[in-house]
Structures are given as C-alpha cells and as structure tokens.
Design a protein around this motif. Structure first.
Motif, short mmCIF file in Angstrom:
data_model
loop_
_atom_site.label_atom_id
_atom_site.label_comp_id
_atom_site.label_asym_id
_atom_site.label_seq_id
_atom_site.Cartn_x
_atom_site.Cartn_y
_atom_site.Cartn_z
N HIS A 165 36.46 39.25 33.18
CA HIS A 165 37.86 39.27 33.65
C HIS A 165 37.86 39.03 35.15
O HIS A 165 36.80 39.01 35.77
CB HIS A 165 38.52 40.61 33.33
N ASP B 89 40.20 40.18 38.94
CA ASP B 89 41.16 41.15 39.49
C ASP B 89 41.87 40.54 40.71
O ASP B 89 41.22 39.84 41.51
CB ASP B 89 40.45 42.43 39.93
N HIS C 299 34.14 38.30 36.61
CA HIS C 299 32.87 39.03 36.52
C HIS C 299 32.75 39.76 35.19
O HIS C 299 33.76 40.01 34.53
CB HIS C 299 32.76 40.05 37.67
FE LIG Z 1 36.98 44.11 37.53
#
Ligand SMILES: [Fe+2]
Length: 311
Positions: A161, A163, A234
């Motif tokens: 995912h 962020d 990551h």
């Molecule tokens: Fe993360």
C-alpha cells in the motif's frame, strides 16, 4: 559508532539516565533524497525507556475504549493481498498484546502522543531534529504531525500500500524486512484516484508489475530505520520474533495542495482531457488546488441540503 553516539552512551552511563532520542539519517543522501527516494537511518529509540514491555503494556490499557485510536489485523496471506481484505478489528489492545506471541497479529497504536505526554515530547524532539536537517520545513505550515507504534507477531506480513504522508520509521525490537518502492512507480491515475477522495487513509494499489529496479529492501533491526517519501508504496514482513516499531508522519500545506491538484486532474480526465502533471505548471496547480479547496465544502453543503430535502 559516531562521536555523538559515544557521547550519548557516556552521558547515559555517567548520569544513569537514558540517552536523548535521536535520528541520524545519512546526511548527504538525506539532503539529496528527502521526500524523493527512501533513505536509511540510524536511531537510538530502542535505548529509551518508552518502549519496554512494561511501558507498552501500560500504554495498551490507555487504548481500551478508544477503538478509533488502534487497529488490530491478522497477517496478510501474501504481500499483494488487498489491505482491508485481511481479517481485522478482532480483539482489543490488551488482549492482542497478550496473544500476539502465540498467534499472528498486527497491533497499531495510533497517536500515542494523545494518550501519554512522554510520546508528545518524543514526537516534538524528533520532528525538531528533522526540521533542523531540512530547514525549509520551518517555513511550511504543518497540517498533520502524528506518530504510531506497531507491535507485530513473528513472520507476519503487512500488504502492499502507500500512505499520503512523509514518514520516519524506526525499528525498536525484533527484525523487519521493509520493501519500499520509489513513489514514481505509481501512475498519475493511481494517485488521482486516491486523492479525489480527500481522505487520510492507506492507498490501495497492486504490487504486480512494479519495476524491481525502483525497490529498496531494508533489513531492519533495533537501531536502524528509514525515511519513506510520501506516496512510496511498501510492504513489510517481520522476522523470527515479535517486532516493535515506532514511526512518525506529517503532511504540509503544500503536499496537501498537490493532492488537491491531483483531485482536480481526476475530474479533467473524467471529462476526456489530458491534464498537466503536478509541478509542470505551478500557477495552474495553485488554481486547481484552490478550486478544489472551495468546491469540496460547497459540495458537502449541497449534499447535506439534498439529504435534508429528501428525508
Ligand atoms: Fe504504510
């Protein structure tokens, strides 16, 4: 070990006090690659007394009754699993901390600085160090600054995912293999699709097909960590024992503005147009960001008015 490390150790021994928390990324790489590419760093957070087993146990009791402030999840079956398809929210913080040595679980304490003043002080100290290494941040408006603690069973996977925030990640206990890709592996369409939602959440994207040349693998152990740029996707796997990690993240007004420009670009693409990329035409970026900033609240007013009329 650097001179500063030696000095900290000597001070700690002579005063019987834990050392002052400190992050030490590679100075040249950090200057060149801040928020562009991942950068490894050393730290001494594993030597301070905030992350002992007793301290974490005591902290876990403060999270009981605050379900919005912690997240419990099972191990993902594979690095490419969909983030929220993995079983989650199955137990409370105290119970999870008790069983995660025996069965796989990921326990996330969000914003410990709101539950224990010592974490507020840690966050302020570390962020101050980053600002001194990246002085331009002193002139930026910081719109969100918060930390998190990850306590994870052995051999447990956090799936792929990204962020929407700049991250500093420190390994405190156990080992973790941290796979991180340069943000450039994501397409503009993937980013626009995320930023159109105007949410602080994880960005769900596919692992398959990513350029292996853009991947950096950090073998983390206590005392090691990394700086992760915003939007750098990551996935992470723990080693043979329990893992404890600490991270803090932030967003600036200018990084939020780029997100809003991407949201605007999503609308343009929807209309069949080919928008300019963020950074290619800064004046246009400002216009797009401002438009979204004002249209969003207007849209929610219209939505709530419609809701009131139809009910
Ligand atoms: Fe993360």
């Amino acid at each position: 070990m650097s001179d500063l490390d030696v000095l900290d150790r000597v001070t700690a021994l002579s005063t019987a006090r834990p050392p002052r928390p400190r992050l030490t990324p590679d100075p040249l790489r950090f200057k060149a690659d801040f928020d562009v590419r991942p950068v490894g760093m050393r730290h001494n957070l594993h030597e301070i007394d905030l992350f002992t087993t007793e301290s974490l146990r005591s902290l876990s009791t403060r999270y009981e009754g605050h379900p919005g402030d912690y997240f419990v999840a099972a191990s993902a079956p594979a690095p490419g699993s969909e983030f929220y398809s993995v079983a989650h929210s199955m137990s409370g913080p105290v119970e999870t901390l008790d069983y995660l040595d025996r069965r796989p679980a990921r326990l996330l304490f969000k914003r410990p600085e709101n539950h224990d003043q010592r974490f507020r002080s840690l966050l302020d100290t570390l962020f101050g160090q980053i600002v001194s290494m990246q002085p331009h941040l002193a002139g930026e408006r910081i719109v969100r600054l918060e930390s998190a603690i990850f306590i994870t069973s052995a051999a447990t996977t956090t799936p792929f995912h990204f962020d929407p925030e700049i991250n500093f990640f420190a390994q405190i206990e156990g080992e973790k293999t941290y796979h991180v890709y340069d943000p450039q592996v994501l397409t503009e369409r993937e980013l626009e699709n995320f930023y159109r939602r105007n949410m602080v959440n994880i960005g769900q994207v596919d692992l398959a097909g990513r350029d292996p040349a853009a991947e950096t693998v950090f073998e983390l152990r206590p005392g090691l960590g990394l700086h992760q740029p915003q939007n750098a996707p990551h996935w992470v796997q723990t080693g043979v024992g329990r893992s404890v990690s600490y991270a803090f993240v932030f967003e600036t007004e200018s990084s939020r503005a780029i997100g809003r420009a991407r949201s605007f670009n999503h609308m343009l693409r929807h209309l069949g147009l080919d928008p300019s990329l963020p950074g290619a035409a800064p004046a246009r970026d400002v216009l797009k960001s401002t438009a979204v900033k004002f249209v969003r609240p207007l849209r929610s007013v219209i939505k709530s008015a419609r809701h009131r009329v139809s009910h």
